[in-house]
Design a protein around this motif. Structure first.
Motif, PDB file in Angstrom:
ATOM      1  N   MET A 149      63.125 -31.471 -43.160  1.00 37.38           N
ATOM      2  CA  MET A 149      62.056 -30.486 -43.280  1.00 37.38           C
ATOM      3  C   MET A 149      62.524 -29.110 -42.829  1.00 37.38           C
ATOM      4  SD  MET A 149      58.610 -32.533 -42.168  1.00 37.38           S
ATOM      5  CE  MET A 149      57.591 -31.229 -42.821  1.00 37.38           C
ATOM      6  N   VAL A 150      63.352 -29.068 -41.780  1.00 42.68           N
ATOM      7  CA  VAL A 150      63.891 -27.776 -41.335  1.00 42.68           C
ATOM      8  C   VAL A 150      64.755 -27.163 -42.426  1.00 42.68           C
ATOM      9  CG1 VAL A 150      65.436 -26.666 -39.674  1.00 42.68           C
ATOM     10  CG2 VAL A 150      63.774 -28.343 -38.877  1.00 42.68           C
ATOM     11  N   ALA A 151      65.611 -27.996 -43.037  1.00 40.55           N
ATOM     12  CA  ALA A 151      66.455 -27.508 -44.125  1.00 40.55           C
ATOM     13  C   ALA A 151      65.601 -27.069 -45.314  1.00 40.55           C
ATOM     14  CB  ALA A 151      67.448 -28.590 -44.551  1.00 40.55           C
ATOM     15  N   SER A 152      64.561 -27.863 -45.604  1.00 43.35           N
ATOM     16  CA  SER A 152      63.658 -27.507 -46.704  1.00 43.35           C
ATOM     17  C   SER A 152      62.939 -26.204 -46.411  1.00 43.35           C
ATOM     18  CB  SER A 152      62.648 -28.638 -46.928  1.00 43.35           C
ATOM     19  OG  SER A 152      61.724 -28.301 -47.936  1.00 43.35           O
ATOM     20  N   PHE A 153      62.553 -26.032 -45.140  1.00 48.65           N
ATOM     21  CA  PHE A 153      61.888 -24.782 -44.743  1.00 48.65           C
ATOM     22  C   PHE A 153      62.791 -23.580 -44.998  1.00 48.65           C
ATOM     23  CE2 PHE A 153      61.445 -21.557 -41.418  1.00 48.65           C
ATOM     24  CZ  PHE A 153      60.128 -21.162 -41.589  1.00 48.65           C
ATOM     25  N   ASP A 154      64.056 -23.692 -44.587  1.00 48.31           N
ATOM     26  CA  ASP A 154      64.993 -22.583 -44.799  1.00 48.31           C
ATOM     27  C   ASP A 154      65.165 -22.288 -46.290  1.00 48.31           C
ATOM     28  OD1 ASP A 154      65.428 -22.212 -42.101  1.00 48.31           O
ATOM     29  OD2 ASP A 154      67.125 -23.595 -42.025  1.00 48.31           O
ATOM     30  N   GLU A 155      65.268 -23.338 -47.104  1.00 48.22           N
ATOM     31  CA  GLU A 155      65.413 -23.137 -48.543  1.00 48.22           C
ATOM     32  C   GLU A 155      64.175 -22.457 -49.132  1.00 48.22           C
ATOM     33  OE1 GLU A 155      66.216 -26.888 -50.287  1.00 48.22           O
ATOM     34  OE2 GLU A 155      68.228 -27.097 -49.409  1.00 48.22           O
ATOM     35  N   GLN A 156      63.012 -22.908 -48.683  1.00 47.95           N
ATOM     36  CA  GLN A 156      61.773 -22.329 -49.199  1.00 47.95           C
ATOM     37  C   GLN A 156      61.638 -20.858 -48.816  1.00 47.95           C
ATOM     38  OE1 GLN A 156      59.103 -25.113 -47.407  1.00 47.95           O
ATOM     39  NE2 GLN A 156      59.261 -26.601 -49.066  1.00 47.95           N
ATOM     40  N   VAL A 157      62.023 -20.521 -47.577  1.00 51.16           N
ATOM     41  CA  VAL A 157      61.970 -19.118 -47.162  1.00 51.16           C
ATOM     42  C   VAL A 157      62.944 -18.287 -47.984  1.00 51.16           C
ATOM     43  CG1 VAL A 157      62.410 -17.529 -45.252  1.00 51.16           C
ATOM     44  CG2 VAL A 157      61.156 -19.641 -44.830  1.00 51.16           C
ATOM     45  N   ASN A 158      64.156 -18.814 -48.150  1.00 50.25           N
ATOM     46  CA  ASN A 158      65.163 -18.072 -48.926  1.00 50.25           C
ATOM     47  C   ASN A 158      64.759 -17.907 -50.384  1.00 50.25           C
ATOM     48  OD1 ASN A 158      66.789 -17.865 -46.632  1.00 50.25           O
ATOM     49  ND2 ASN A 158      67.903 -19.752 -47.108  1.00 50.25           N
ATOM     50  N   ASP A 159      64.027 -18.911 -50.909  1.00 50.33           N
ATOM     51  CA  ASP A 159      63.573 -18.841 -52.307  1.00 50.33           C
ATOM     52  C   ASP A 159      62.218 -18.144 -52.441  1.00 50.33           C
ATOM     53  OD1 ASP A 159      65.837 -20.198 -53.008  1.00 50.33           O
ATOM     54  OD2 ASP A 159      64.877 -22.172 -53.080  1.00 50.33           O
ATOM     55  N   LYS A 160      61.699 -17.618 -51.330  1.00 45.38           N
ATOM     56  CA  LYS A 160      60.409 -16.900 -51.294  1.00 45.38           C
ATOM     57  C   LYS A 160      59.239 -17.795 -51.686  1.00 45.38           C
ATOM     58  CE  LYS A 160      62.455 -12.366 -52.144  1.00 45.38           C
ATOM     59  NZ  LYS A 160      62.434 -11.118 -52.948  1.00 45.38           N
ATOM     60  N   GLN A 161      59.368 -19.079 -51.381  1.00 44.55           N
ATOM     61  CA  GLN A 161      58.262 -20.011 -51.589  1.00 44.55           C
ATOM     62  C   GLN A 161      57.465 -20.084 -50.272  1.00 44.55           C
ATOM     63  OE1 GLN A 161      59.906 -23.731 -52.908  1.00 44.55           O
ATOM     64  NE2 GLN A 161      60.983 -22.812 -54.643  1.00 44.55           N
ATOM     65  N   PHE A 162      56.759 -18.997 -49.991  1.00 43.09           N
ATOM     66  CA  PHE A 162      56.168 -18.852 -48.671  1.00 43.09           C
ATOM     67  C   PHE A 162      54.991 -19.801 -48.431  1.00 43.09           C
ATOM     68  CE2 PHE A 162      57.893 -14.461 -49.513  1.00 43.09           C
ATOM     69  CZ  PHE A 162      59.013 -14.650 -48.734  1.00 43.09           C
ATOM     70  N   TYR A 163      54.215 -20.090 -49.472  1.00 47.29           N
ATOM     71  CA  TYR A 163      53.113 -21.044 -49.304  1.00 47.29           C
ATOM     72  C   TYR A 163      53.644 -22.418 -48.920  1.00 47.29           C
ATOM     73  CZ  TYR A 163      49.790 -17.731 -51.359  1.00 47.29           C
ATOM     74  OH  TYR A 163      49.000 -16.646 -51.607  1.00 47.29           O
ATOM     75  N   ALA A 164      54.684 -22.853 -49.625  1.00 49.64           N
ATOM     76  CA  ALA A 164      55.293 -24.148 -49.306  1.00 49.64           C
ATOM     77  C   ALA A 164      55.934 -24.118 -47.924  1.00 49.64           C
ATOM     78  CB  ALA A 164      56.335 -24.514 -50.364  1.00 49.64           C
ATOM     79  N   ALA A 165      56.532 -22.996 -47.554  1.00 52.57           N
ATOM     80  CA  ALA A 165      57.212 -22.889 -46.257  1.00 52.57           C
ATOM     81  C   ALA A 165      56.220 -22.986 -45.098  1.00 52.57           C
ATOM     82  CB  ALA A 165      57.990 -21.581 -46.180  1.00 52.57           C
ATOM     83  N   ILE A 166      55.077 -22.316 -45.201  1.00 50.47           N
ATOM     84  CA  ILE A 166      54.100 -22.375 -44.104  1.00 50.47           C
ATOM     85  C   ILE A 166      53.489 -23.773 -44.015  1.00 50.47           C
ATOM     86  CG2 ILE A 166      52.118 -21.637 -45.473  1.00 50.47           C
ATOM     87  CD1 ILE A 166      52.924 -20.687 -41.816  1.00 50.47           C
ATOM     88  N   LYS A 167      53.350 -24.456 -45.156  1.00 54.16           N
ATOM     89  CA  LYS A 167      52.864 -25.837 -45.135  1.00 54.16           C
ATOM     90  C   LYS A 167      53.884 -26.756 -44.468  1.00 54.16           C
ATOM     91  CE  LYS A 167      51.060 -29.493 -48.128  1.00 54.16           C
ATOM     92  NZ  LYS A 167      50.751 -29.889 -49.528  1.00 54.16           N
TER      93      LYS A 167
END
Length: 415
Positions: A149-167
């Motif tokens: 999840m931490v790795a997924s969070f970093d990927e989501q932030v880098n890909d500007k998927q902010f809704y998914a990242a905050i979830k």
């Protein structure tokens, strides 16, 4: 004399027999006393008659007879006695064998019990190990999921998927952190949560500021389009009313807007607001809404100041700079009205009105500083009047208070 002694001895034997069979009670004691009383006179009479030798002979004969009786009695029961002893010995042998078997069985039982105890202890140890292994597996699975999840969070932030990242961050904090907090890895991760929140907020804010910066061209295009549309409407108004356009700057255009609604087929102006909405959502989830609202208000105020700080020239050959400023102002407030309409609890009417008052005040200062130049060139004044009239209509059509603008125009062009 011998017969007399023999009779007396017989009586003593009978008395002694009665003593043996009488037990230890009071009757047995009295019998012994009687025997002793009779023995005394007998021995006295023997010594008095000087018959000691005869007495001894009689006692020996008496003893021999008793021995013979005993031998006879033993002979009658000897075979049974021998058989009983043989049986007793056999029983004793069987008992010994049985005892040996019992001892052996006991040893086997002890060994079996010891083996069973060892197996039971081993089983319990294996069960504990199994529980520990299962617990370790569950912990590792949870840790792997946390790392994923931490790795997924970093990927989501880098890909500007902010809704998914905050979830993802919310799930990590609320679901997985309570499970791994007791481990050193979990405690280390917990200290990283604020950094992750700051990273997400910073990324969303950076994306929003890029969007704001990109709005500079977008807002100018919006202002230009709305200005062109309004010029077309002004032509229609001129055809509908014989009054000249120059005389219409002080007339309310509300009636004209109503009349034009059925002929207005232009597509509505839309502005992409996703970066702003994402940033607002992120800050709300992180509990930083008020901070973000203050920052956004300051940024928008700075943007308006930059627009109004653009250099302009009031010469006939170079009025495009002032026209661009008016287009920027129109686009700027169109964006503000869109934000206010879509997020009224974030951007209030009072916020927009305050910016509008600031904009009108600074626009008035710009014109006031160049009023002499404007009045000296009638062509410049005429073009500027048309530009400000169109600008006033556009802003009025979009629900802005244009009274001060009208007052400014009347002060410039009617004085």
């Amino acid at each position: 004399m011998a017969d007399s002694i023999q009779q007396q001895l017989q009586q003593l034997v009978l008395l002694s027999d009665s003593v043996g069979s009488g037990g230890a009670g009071s009757g047995g004691v009295s019998t012994v006393e009687e025997a002793m009383e009779q023995l005394g006179p007998l021995i006295h009479s023997v010594y008095r008659a000087n018959k000691q030798k005869l007495f001894r002979q009689q006692v020996e004969l008496f003893a021999q007879r008793k021995d013979a009786e005993i031998m006879k009695l033993c002979g009658n029961y000897h075979q049974e006695f021998v058989q009983s002893v043989a049986q007793l010995l056999k029983v004793r042998q069987n008992t010994s064998e049985l005892q040996e078997k019992v001892v052996g069985l006991n040893a086997e039982l002890q060994q079996s019990g010891k083996t069973l105890y060892e197996k039971k202890a081993e089983l319990l140890s294996l069960r504990r190990e199994h529980r520990n292994i299962q617990k370790a597996i569950d912990t590792v699975k949870g840790s792997v999921e946390v790392v994923r999840m931490v790795a997924s969070f970093d990927e989501q932030v880098n890909d500007k998927q902010f809704y998914a990242a905050i979830k993802t961050l919310g799930t990590l904090k609320d679901t997985y952190m309570p499970q791994v907090r007791k481990y050193a890895f979990g405690r280390l991760l917990e200290t990283s949560i604020p950094k992750m929140e700051n990273k997400l907020q910073g990324a969303a804010l950076s994306d929003m500021k890029d969007w704001l910066y990109g709005l500079k061209k977008t807002t100018r295009d919006i202002g230009y389009q709305l200005t062109q549309r309004m010029k077309k409407k002004q032509v229609m108004w001129a055809e509908r009313d014989s009054s000249s356009i120059k005389e219409r700057y002080f007339v309310s255009s509300a009636v004209q807007f109503v009349l034009d609604e059925e002929f207005d087929h232009d597509d509505p102006i839309t502005v992409e607001m996703m970066p702003l909405y994402q940033c607002l959502h992120i800050n709300e989830k992180l509990g930083r809404r008020a901070e973000f609202r203050r920052s956004f208000t300051e940024d928008r105020s700075d943007q308006l100041n930059l627009i109004l700080a653009s250099p302009v020239q009031f010469v006939l050959t170079n009025l495009t700079s002032f026209a661009s400023m008016l287009h920027d102002i129109i686009g700027f407030f169109i964006v503000e009205h869109n934000i206010m309409a879509s997020a009224p609890d974030f951007r209030s009417k009072s916020d927009v009105d305050a910016l509008w008052e600031t904009g009108i005040a600074k626009l008035s200062d710009i014109i006031a500083r160049n009023i002499q130049t404007i009045r000296e060139d009638s062509e410049v004044a005429g073009v500027l009047q048309e530009m400000l009239t169109t600008f006033t209509y556009v802003m009025e059509e979009n629900a802005n208070d244009v009274r001060k603008l009208r007052e400014l125009m009347m002060a410039i062009f009617e004085s």
